[in-house]
Enzyme design. Structure first.
Site, PDB file in Angstrom:
ATOM      1  CE  LYS A 192      -4.060  -2.038   0.334  1.00 48.61           C
ATOM      2  NZ  LYS A 192      -5.163  -1.831  -0.620  1.00 48.61           N
ATOM      3  CG  HIS A 323     -10.755  -5.132  -5.099  1.00 50.85           C
ATOM      4  ND1 HIS A 323     -11.966  -5.231  -4.441  1.00 50.85           N
ATOM      5  CD2 HIS A 323      -9.875  -4.627  -4.203  1.00 50.85           C
ATOM      6  CE1 HIS A 323     -11.827  -4.786  -3.208  1.00 50.85           C
ATOM      7  NE2 HIS A 323     -10.569  -4.414  -3.032  1.00 50.85           N
TER       8      HIS A 323
END
Length: 398
Positions: A192, A323
């Site tokens: 991230k 996703h």
């Protein structure tokens, strides 16, 4: 509270009712919704949210022959919104109709008055839950796992790991966790990004690449936190560390920004977590705004719309790497079911494994295809007993 609703035969013309009813055993007689708050093994954070639980809204659709099809979603908040849409708006349209009429049901639910307040978000995600449940029923009735019903092969699917690169970790913790994954045999990992100071993202990315070496594929996900100027500052760094893709760099609706960014880099721009329809995906693809299509079965309108998006993207040579809002529970059936020149890839996040009767299996970075008939969505009784949220959901019977 149980609400009695009329059968479809009582509100439609006899000819149409017969078509919708189909096989009498497949008639929908009950719909139940609820939600689970599944605890995470440790608190995590990305650029937009910090979490200690992952919430799983659930719908169970029961047919006259006693089969139960289960549809799921995955949300940070608001599971009651999805359940309320199903209970209050979709149930009256579903009860008394045939679960086999998947496309007909999809269209009827999509064009209800709720369309005007929810072509994306909670209303559309509720439609996805229903659609997943209907496909689960279809695979059960066929006696095969969903991937086989869709024409897939039993070949293992390569996975990449997202569960070590969180933004709340210090740089040292980030490097340690990513190194532990590669030591365990993972050769595709994601981190991230999206720190308030873009220079910190640059330092962390370089530190991870140095630690894991050049042979491991590395991706990053900004969760929409940058403007175009910040993304442009970071592109040279990401090219330097050979990121495989840059995910959600900008606001999800910024088509022009994504297209401008993709035009400036040899790296692939990825998006799809916050794109809710075939039409929106089609626009991003037509404008060469993304090259990794992360269509999520829980965000678009379930399996039905997922297949449409995946076929459209694959036909144009793009990568389809969904996703995993479902923590890959449904996607393990969907990836690799269509013609593509690109090898299928799935996101591994193991948060909700213990919520399901049929858990997914990943060995040495490859997902093994499930073998139990259905979509692998049936909720384990002990999970519901331990994690069900009070006051959310309800039951509607024919």
């Amino acid at each position: 509270m149980v609400v009695e609703l009329p059968s479809a035969r009582g509100v439609l013309s006899p000819e149409i009712a017969d078509l919708i009813m189909g096989d009498e055993a497949a008639e929908i007689v009950s719909i139940e919704t609820y939600a689970l708050a599944v605890p995470l093994s440790r608190p995590i954070a990305d650029a937009t949210a910090a979490m200690s639980h992952w919430t799983v809204p659930v719908v169970e659709i029961t047919t006259k022959d006693g089969r139960v099809g289960t549809g799921i979603s995955g949300v940070h908040a608001g599971p009651e919104l999805l359940c309320n849409v199903i209970n209050d708006y979709y149930a009256p349209e579903l009860l008394g109709t045939a679960s086999e009429d998947i496309l007909g049901i999809w269209n009827r639910l999509y064009w209800l008055p709720t369309h005007w307040v929810g072509r994306a978000g909670a209303v559309h995600m509720a439609l996805a839950m229903v659609d997943i449940a209907l496909w689960d029923l279809a695979a059960q009735r066929a006696g095969v796992p969903l991937w086989r019903l869709l024409g897939g092969t039993p070949d293992p699917i390569q996975a990449y790991n997202t569960d070590a690169g969180w933004l709340n970790l210090s740089e040292a913790e980030l490097v340690r966790d990513l190194s532990s994954l590669t030591d365990a045999g993972w050769n595709r990992v994601k981190i991230k990004v999206g720190k308030p100071d873009w220079r910190e993202d640059a330092r962390r990315s370089r530190a991870v690449r140095k630690a894991i070496g050049d042979d491991v594929t590395l991706m990053c996900d900004a969760n929409q936190r940058w403007d175009l100027a910040t993304a442009n500052r970071l592109l040279p760094v990401f090219e330097e560390v050979e990121m495989d893709w840059v995910e959600e760099p900008l606001h999800a609706d910024d088509l022009d920004g994504h297209a401008a960014l993709q035009a400036k880099t040899v790296l692939d721009i990825a998006a799809g977590e916050s794109i809710y329809s075939f039409q929106q995906f089609s626009s991003f693809i037509a404008h060469d705004a993304i090259r990794v299509v992360q269509v999520d079965v829980t965000r678009v309108g379930g399996v039905t719309e997922w297949l449409q998006v995946a076929a459209h993207a694959s036909a144009r040579g793009l990568r389809v790497a969904p996703h995993a809002g479902d923590m890959m529970q449904v996607h393990q059936h969907l990836v690799g079911t269509g013609l593509s020149s690109v090898s299928p890839l799935i996101e591994f996040i193991p948060w909700t494994q213990h919520a399901y009767v049929d858990r997914s299996v990943v060995r040495e970075g490859f997902l093994e295809r499930p073998q139990i008939p259905g979509a692998s969505t049936a909720i384990a009784a002990e999970a519901r007993q331990s994690w069900q949220l009070r006051g959310i959901g309800g039951t509607r019977n024919l």
